[in-house]
Design an enzyme around this catalytic site. Structure first.
Site, mmCIF file in Angstrom:
data_model
loop_
_atom_site.group_PDB
_atom_site.id
_atom_site.type_symbol
_atom_site.label_atom_id
_atom_site.label_comp_id
_atom_site.label_asym_id
_atom_site.label_seq_id
_atom_site.Cartn_x
_atom_site.Cartn_y
_atom_site.Cartn_z
ATOM 1 N N ARG A 134 0.807 -1.230 0.000
ATOM 2 C CA ARG A 134 0.000 0.000 0.000
ATOM 3 C C ARG A 134 0.836 1.275 0.000
ATOM 4 N NH1 ARG A 134 -2.692 -3.265 3.569
ATOM 5 N NH2 ARG A 134 -4.593 -4.133 2.709
ATOM 6 N N LYS A 156 3.378 11.697 -10.952
ATOM 7 C CA LYS A 156 2.498 10.871 -11.790
ATOM 8 C C LYS A 156 3.220 9.574 -12.088
ATOM 9 C CE LYS A 156 -0.222 14.270 -14.351
ATOM 10 N NZ LYS A 156 -0.540 14.751 -15.718
ATOM 11 N N GLU A 198 10.928 18.925 -24.435
ATOM 12 C CA GLU A 198 10.258 19.258 -23.174
ATOM 13 C C GLU A 198 10.959 20.442 -22.489
ATOM 14 O OE1 GLU A 198 7.422 17.695 -22.346
ATOM 15 O OE2 GLU A 198 7.517 15.657 -23.167
ATOM 16 N N LYS A 239 8.484 23.229 -13.162
ATOM 17 C CA LYS A 239 7.549 22.132 -12.914
ATOM 18 C C LYS A 239 7.202 22.057 -11.429
ATOM 19 C CE LYS A 239 5.960 17.579 -13.915
ATOM 20 N NZ LYS A 239 6.033 16.367 -14.700
ATOM 21 N N GLU A 249 -3.627 18.228 -11.193
ATOM 22 C CA GLU A 249 -4.031 18.701 -12.518
ATOM 23 C C GLU A 249 -5.515 19.040 -12.604
ATOM 24 O OE1 GLU A 249 -2.008 16.816 -15.828
ATOM 25 O OE2 GLU A 249 -3.632 17.379 -17.187
ATOM 26 N N ARG A 253 -1.720 22.835 -14.016
ATOM 27 C CA ARG A 253 -0.774 21.785 -14.410
ATOM 28 C C ARG A 253 -0.991 21.346 -15.855
ATOM 29 N NH1 ARG A 253 1.384 16.539 -10.831
ATOM 30 N NH2 ARG A 253 2.746 15.737 -12.459
ATOM 31 N N ASN A 257 0.922 20.301 -20.728
ATOM 32 C CA ASN A 257 0.521 19.507 -21.897
ATOM 33 C C ASN A 257 0.626 20.287 -23.206
ATOM 34 O OD1 ASN A 257 -0.111 17.278 -20.292
ATOM 35 N ND2 ASN A 257 -2.157 18.077 -19.866
ATOM 36 N N HIS A 260 0.884 18.536 -26.475
ATOM 37 C CA HIS A 260 0.617 17.120 -26.212
ATOM 38 C C HIS A 260 -0.699 16.618 -26.800
ATOM 39 C CE1 HIS A 260 4.106 17.449 -23.690
ATOM 40 N NE2 HIS A 260 4.043 16.183 -23.330
ATOM 41 N N HIS A 264 0.170 13.490 -28.718
ATOM 42 C CA HIS A 264 -0.302 12.143 -28.399
ATOM 43 C C HIS A 264 -0.996 11.504 -29.596
ATOM 44 C CE1 HIS A 264 -0.289 12.926 -23.795
ATOM 45 N NE2 HIS A 264 0.840 12.386 -24.197
ATOM 46 N N HIS A 278 8.354 10.275 -28.192
ATOM 47 C CA HIS A 278 7.427 11.175 -27.510
ATOM 48 C C HIS A 278 7.835 12.652 -27.667
ATOM 49 C CE1 HIS A 278 4.697 12.784 -24.507
ATOM 50 N NE2 HIS A 278 5.729 13.377 -23.944
HETATM 51 N N1 LIG Z 1 5.118 10.647 -15.074
HETATM 52 C C1 LIG Z 1 5.181 11.722 -15.818
HETATM 53 O O1 LIG Z 1 4.874 12.825 -15.367
HETATM 54 C C2 LIG Z 1 5.629 11.588 -17.237
HETATM 55 C C3 LIG Z 1 5.910 12.746 -17.974
HETATM 56 C C4 LIG Z 1 6.391 12.592 -19.268
HETATM 57 C C5 LIG Z 1 6.589 11.327 -19.799
HETATM 58 N N2 LIG Z 1 6.314 10.227 -19.060
HETATM 59 C C6 LIG Z 1 6.543 8.874 -19.591
HETATM 60 O O2 LIG Z 1 7.941 8.739 -19.818
HETATM 61 C C7 LIG Z 1 8.154 7.745 -20.812
HETATM 62 C C8 LIG Z 1 9.212 8.219 -21.763
HETATM 63 O O3 LIG Z 1 10.384 8.430 -21.042
HETATM 64 P P1 LIG Z 1 11.818 8.416 -21.745
HETATM 65 O O4 LIG Z 1 11.776 9.243 -22.956
HETATM 66 O O5 LIG Z 1 12.803 8.729 -20.693
HETATM 67 O O6 LIG Z 1 11.911 6.921 -22.281
HETATM 68 P P2 LIG Z 1 12.670 5.615 -21.776
HETATM 69 O O7 LIG Z 1 12.597 5.459 -20.307
HETATM 70 O O8 LIG Z 1 12.158 4.490 -22.595
HETATM 71 O O9 LIG Z 1 14.180 5.904 -22.184
HETATM 72 C C9 LIG Z 1 14.505 6.079 -23.552
HETATM 73 C C10 LIG Z 1 15.595 5.106 -24.012
HETATM 74 O O10 LIG Z 1 16.852 5.545 -23.508
HETATM 75 C C11 LIG Z 1 17.500 4.482 -22.814
HETATM 76 N N3 LIG Z 1 18.284 5.114 -21.758
HETATM 77 C C12 LIG Z 1 17.792 5.720 -20.651
HETATM 78 N N4 LIG Z 1 18.758 6.333 -19.983
HETATM 79 C C13 LIG Z 1 19.914 6.103 -20.664
HETATM 80 C C14 LIG Z 1 21.251 6.510 -20.481
HETATM 81 N N5 LIG Z 1 21.601 7.323 -19.480
HETATM 82 N N6 LIG Z 1 22.169 6.070 -21.359
HETATM 83 C C15 LIG Z 1 21.805 5.289 -22.419
HETATM 84 N N7 LIG Z 1 20.543 4.905 -22.657
HETATM 85 C C16 LIG Z 1 19.605 5.316 -21.793
HETATM 86 C C17 LIG Z 1 16.397 3.579 -22.367
HETATM 87 O O11 LIG Z 1 16.869 2.264 -22.182
HETATM 88 C C18 LIG Z 1 15.417 3.681 -23.526
HETATM 89 O O12 LIG Z 1 15.794 2.838 -24.559
HETATM 90 C C19 LIG Z 1 6.803 7.519 -21.462
HETATM 91 O O13 LIG Z 1 6.304 6.260 -21.043
HETATM 92 C C20 LIG Z 1 5.927 8.636 -20.922
HETATM 93 O O14 LIG Z 1 4.573 8.251 -20.792
HETATM 94 C C21 LIG Z 1 5.844 10.352 -17.792
HETATM 95 ZN ZN LIG Z 2 5.683 15.043 -22.627
#
Ligand SMILES: NC(=O)c1ccc[n+]([C@@H]2O[C@H](COP(=O)([O-])OP(=O)(O)OC[C@H]3O[C@@H](n4cnc5c(N)ncnc54)[C@H](O)[C@@H]3O)[C@@H](O)[C@H]2O)c1
Ligand SMILES: [Zn+2]
Length: 368
Positions: A134, A156, A198, A239, A249, A253, A257, A260, A264, A278
């Protein structure tokens, strides 16, 4: 929103940004080489805690040994949970694997989860932390630019439903965020550039001075050093301020987006494949949001072009024709926008702009 520019830091000291959420207040620590201090920082946060590190295979190859060494050096006992690379890991199946592994590692309420990775790992490990027993506390160690400026901050967490992205999840704030800017040195250039969308977003939505600074300094952000740290700190401050005012949100917040709604839909239209990352979709979405704002007479065509030109200058896509293999057509895009969770009672929600640095939420955009 007020501008949050400060002069770039020159000292070697890490920058600390606080996310002010009452009893759940936490620090984001930003600096080059911080991973080495992970053990000492975890120990100061929670003496006696054991740690399960959740990471993906690629990040593990580059940075897991250093993270484990830092924790072991502070006398902290660790377990490792390594999942496959990619968005596919934000699934029920991998979530189950991670939760079971956390329980098997005998991680209890007084212990900690460390999410070592990009947004995928932060979302997945954070949701597992929110769920097991939990709610376990967790520490974000973001390793992508996107994660350092966006996903690791704000609480999030979640995984994907078969019916849409991020539909299963929880608000669960981390207990600390450690953003080591040197970890980004191993990130593929395309991933870094996608994360930069971003970064630019924060300037475009609320801080014109920061946007101007980026226009002049983006090359130094890419090459590392103090400009990179400065940019990440500005984004985290923006942020943190927004999240502190609107954690769940219900209002402001949503400005985060920007780009986005279109983004999306474009990502979905490309099947969330490697064709469009993304951040690339967000860059294109922001260019479209500025163009849309110009067509609605909210800003001048010249200012919309200035926003687009900067994104294009760093190599991000800003025209539909830039999408490899072709962008989805208008009808498909409209269907995808209509399915997006940001639709309320048939009216579309878009983040539009009055100028660079002045975005607002438009709740009643007509589909036509
Ligand atoms: N929670 C939130 O507020 C929020 C906000 C924006 C995006 N997201 C989510 O984040 C995700 C995208 O995140 P991302 O772009 O970081 O993708 P990711 O976590 O898939 O990383 C991108 C790629 O880079 C590689 N990688 C990561 N760090 C590395 C490093 N230091 N050296 C070499 N390779 C590395 C990973 O293995 C992967 O292949 C999506 O699922 C999205 O929905 C969440
Ligand atoms: Zn984003």
């Amino acid at each position: 929103m007020t501008a949050i520019m400060t002069a770039p830091l020159r000292s070697g000291e890490p920058t600390v940004v606080q996310v002010a959420l009452g009893a759940r207040t936490y620090d984001i620590v930003i600096g080059r080489g911080l991973l080495a201090s992970l053990g000492a920082r975890v120990k100061a946060l929670r003496a006696g805690a054991r740690v399960a590190i959740v990471t993906d295979e690629a990040v593990a190859r580059h940075h897991l040994a250093a993270a484990e060494a830092a924790l072991k050096g502070a006398g902290i006992d660790t377990a490792r949970i390594v999942v496959p690379v990619g968005e596919g890991s934000k699934s029920y199946a991998t979530f189950e694997t991670v939760c079971e592994a956390i329980i098997a590692a005998r991680i209890e309420r007084s212990d900690l989860i460390v999410a070592l990775g990009g947004g995928v790992i932060g979302d997945l490990a954070g949701f597992a932390a929110a769920s097991v027993r939990r709610g376990l506390d967790f520490v974000q160690v973001p390793t992508t630019l996107l994660a350092q400026v966006d996903s690791s901050v704000g609480g999030k967490t979640g995984i994907n439903s078969r019916q849409g992205k991020n539909l299963i999840g929880a608000f669960h704030q981390p207990a600390m965020v450690i953003a080591d800017t040197a970890l980004l040195d191993t990130l593929p250039q395309r991933e870094f550039r996608a994360g930069y969308a971003e970064v630019a977003k924060y300037g475009l939505l609320g801080d014109a001075a920061f946007f101007s600074w980026l226009e002049a300094n983006w090359r130094d952000v890419f090459s590392g050093g103090t400009a990179r740290e400065h940019a990440i700190a500005v984004c985290c401050r923006a942020k943190a301020a927004i999240v502190a005012r609107d954690e769940r949100e219900t209002g402001e917040r949503a400005l985060l987006n920007l780009g986005h709604t279109f983004g999306h839909a474009l990502e979905a239209g490309c099947g969330f494949s490697g064709r469009l990352l993304h951040g690339e979709a967000v860059a294109l979405g922001m260019a479209l949001a500025f163009e849309f704002s110009a067509r609605k007479g909210l800003i001048s065509a010249a200012e919309a072009e200035r926003a687009r030109a900067h994104l294009a200058a760093v190599g991000l896509p800003t025209h539909l024709k830039d999408v490899s293999g072709g962008a989805p057509g208008i009808d498909e895009l409209m269907d995808l926008i209509a399915q997006d969770k940001k639709v309320k009672r048939g009216k579309l929600t878009f983040i539009l702009v009055r100028s660079i640095g002045q975005a607002f939420v438009a709740n009643d955009v007509d589909a036509s």
